[in-house]
Motif scaffolding. Structure first.
Motif: not given
Length: 502
Positions: A32, A69, A77-78, A80-81, A299, A301, A353-354
Motif C-alpha cells: 500500500l 480509494a 481508506t486504510r 476500509s482495507i 495499490t 490510499d 474500490s478499497s
C-alpha cells in the motif's frame, strides 16, 4: 545399502514438502503506497518517474484502470482495507489527527466538519485477524495511522509490527533516514534509508515463514511528506529534468494552484525508491521459490498531492488530487500478480474500490467472514480469473475540509456516470467519465432525471452506512480570507504549518 532408508526418508520428506506447498493456500503480499497518484507509475503513463519493478509486475499480472480509494485522504481508506467496509461504518472518515469535533474547528469555512472516530475499534473484525484465523502468519511494516498506542497493528491481528504507529508520516528522528525515532522500529546505521529497511524487514519475515502461508502487508510511508530522498536518486532526476527540459506549469483548482507537469526531482526519487523496495521483496519471493504460490497486490490510499504540501506531482489527465472527490483524488493504481490465475498483461476496466480487498483475500485464503460480519466489498477473484462482476455503484462520503483545498461532499459512480454532491450549497456536478475523464464538462443541467436518480441512490446509501454530515458554521465571515485557500510554497518540503498527523 544402509543409506537406502535414509534416501527414501529424504525423498519422502521432499515429496511431502512439495505436496504441502502445492496444496496450501496462496501466500499474500500486499503493498500500500501513501499519497501515490494513479499516473505516478510508468505503466500508468508517467514519463518522468521510473518504476521498472511495478511496470514488470503489471506485465506479469493484471492492471486495473478504474480502481478507487474509498476516501480522498489516508486513514479512512486504510480502515476500509482493514475492514472490508465503507469508512462511514467504521467512523473513521478523516485523517486521524485532524480536529475531529465541530467545536474544535477554527478555520473560516461555510460549514463545520462532521465529527469522526480517531481510532479503529479493537473489536472490529480486521483483515489481519481473518488471515491469522485462516492459519496465516501475519506481518505489518510501515505506516499504520489507525489510532493511538494500544490500537496499533499488533492489537489488530498482526503477529509482527515493524514501524506502524499513530503517526501519518515518518516524523521522528531523521524522518526517512536513521535514526528514525520510531517506537516500533529499531534504528539502523546512521543514514540508513527507511524505505529499503522496511523492505528488508519484509523479506526477513517471508524467509522465516516460507514453509507456511503468510500475509505480509508493507504499507509504505512513501511518498508522503516530508519530501526527502536519497541523494543519488535526487541527482539522477535533476539530470533527467535538465535533459528533458522540463519546467513547472500551474493551473487552478478552485482557490488552489494545481501542478500540471511531473518534474519534481525529490518526488521522482521517492517514487523510484518505493519501486526499488517492491523489487527487493519480489526478488526474495523468486529466490525462495515462492513466486508461483503468492498473490501480490499493489495499490495506494488516495490520489497524488497536486494542490498542497509541496505540490509534488501532477495527476493529469485526472482532475484535482489528494483531498478532492475528483478522479485525481480517488482513482488509484492497482496491480495484481497471481501466477497461474491472472493472465499476464491483462487490462481490467471493472470499477473496484478499497472494501473489495478484504473479501478478495478471504476468497484467496479459502476463509469465510465471521458470522454477522458486514462486508461492503466483493471478491475480485472472479474478475481476476477472467470473469465479470455484477454491476454496482461505488460511493464516497467526505464530510470534512482537507488540507488540500477540497470541501466536504459525497459522490457516486454508476457505470460511466459520476455525480458529486458538494455540501456547500449544496450543489451537484455530473460527469460522464467515458468521454470526460478530466471532469471538465458538467452535465447536471442537461441530465436532470439522471441527477435525481443518482442523488437518491447516494442519499439512500448514506443513510444505510450511518453517514455523518457537516453543519453550518455560525462564525463564518465571508469578508475574511477563506479557510480553503493556500499559498504555494517554494522548495522541496511541505509548509512549516502543515499538521504532522496527516
Amino acid at each position: 545399502m544402509r543409506s537406502l532408508p535414509l534416501l527414501l526418508l529424504a525423498f519422502g520428506s521432499l515429496l511431502a514438502s512439495a505436496t504441502s506447498a502445492a496444496t496450501r493456500p496462496p501466500n499474500v503480499v500486499f503493498f500500500l503506497a501513501d499519497d501515490l497518484g494513479q499516473r505516478d507509475l510508468g505503466v500508468y503513463g508517467s514519463s518522468f518517474y521510473e518504476t521498472p519493478n511495478l511496470d514488470r509486475m503489471a506485465r506479469d499480472g493484471a492492471r486495473f484502470t478504474d480502481a478507487y480509494a474509498a476516501c480522498p485522504v489516508c486513514s479512512p481508506t486504510r480502515a476500509s482495507i482493514m475492514t472490508g467496509q465503507w469508512p462511514q461504518r467504521t467512523g473513521v472518515t478523516d485523517y486521524i489527527g485532524a480536529p475531529f469535533t465541530p467545536d474544535a474547528w477554527k478555520r473560516n469555512t461555510k460549514l463545520r466538519p462532521a465529527p469522526y472516530s480517531d481510532r479503529l475499534a479493537l473489536d472490529t473484525p480486521t483483515l489481519a485477524k481473518a488471515m491469522k484465523a485462516a492459519g496465516y502468519a501475519t506481518f505489518f511494516a510501515g505506516k499504520w495511522h489507525l489510532g493511538p498506542e494500544g490500537w496499533w497493528p499488533e492489537n489488530q491481528g498482526f503477529d509482527h509490527n515493524k514501524g506502524g504507529n499513530d503517526r501519518g508520516g515518518p516524523y521522528g528522528g531523521g524522518r526517512y533516514f536513521s535514526p528514525y525515532g520510531n517506537p516500533r522500529l529499531t534504528d539502523g546505521p546512521p543514514g540508513e534509508h527507511l524505505t529499503d529497511r522496511l523492505a528488508t524487514e519484509t523479506t526477513a519475515f517471508i524467509e522465516a515463514n516460507r514453509d507456511r502461508p503468510f500475509f505480509a502487508y508493507y504499507s509504505f510511508y512513501d511518498v508522503h511528506t516530508p519530501l526527502m530522498a536519497r541523494e543519488d536518486l535526487k541527482q539522477k532526476y535533476e539530470e533527467k529534468r535538465r535533459r528533458l527540459n522540463l519546467r513547472e506549469a500551474w493551473g487552478r483548482e478552485d482557490e488552489r494552484d494545481v501542478r500540471l507537469v511531473q518534474e519534481h526531482v525529490v518526488y521522482a526519487a521517492m517514487v523510484e525508491a518505493m519501486d526499488l523496495a517492491v523489487g527487493k521483496v519480489l526478488a526474495k519471493l523468486d529466490e525462495l521459490g515462492l513466486r508461483e504460490n503468492t498473490i501480490v497486490i499493489f495499490t495506494s490510499d488516495n490520489g497524488g498531492l497536486s494542490t498542497s504540501e509541496g505540490w509534488p506531482t501532477s495527476n493529469l489527465p485526472l482532475r484535482g488530487g489528494k483531498g478532492w472527490l475528483y478522479e485525481g483524488g480517488i482513482r488509484e493504481p492497482l496491480i495484481v500478480r497471481w501466477p497461474g490465475v491472472v493472465q499476464p498483461g491483462r487490462l481490467i476496466t471493472t470499477p473496484v474500490s478499497s472494501p473489495d480487498f478484504f473479501p478478495t483475500l478471504l476468497d484467496v485464503a479459502g476463509a469465510r467472514p465471521q458470522s454477522g460480519q458486514v462486508l461492503d466489498g466483493v471478491s475480485l477473484v472472479p474478475v481476476l480469473k477472467g470473469g465479470t462482476l455484477p454491476e454496482r455503484a461505488l460511493y464516497w462520503h467526505y464530510p470534512h475540509y482537507g488540507n488540500q483545498g477540497g470541501g466536504p461532499g459525497a459522490a457516486i459512480r454508476r457505470g460511466d456516470w459520476k455525480l458529486i454532491e458538494w455540501s456547500e450549497g449544496p450543489r451537484v456536478e455530473l460527469f460522464n467519465l467515458a468521454d470526460n475523464l478530466g471532469e471538465k464538462t458538467d452535465r447536471a443541467a442537461q441530465e436532470p432525471a439522471r441527477v435525481t436518480a443518482l442523488r437518491d441512490e447516494l442519499h439512500a446509501w448514506q443513510k444505510n452506512v450511518g453517514a455523518r454530515f457537516p453543519i453550518p458554521n455560525l462564525e463564518y465571515d465571508p469578508a475574511k480570507p477563506s479557510g480553503r485557500a493556500s499559498v504555494r510554497p517554494t522548495g522541496d518540503v511541505a509548509p512549516k504549518g502543515k499538521k504532522k498527523s496527516e
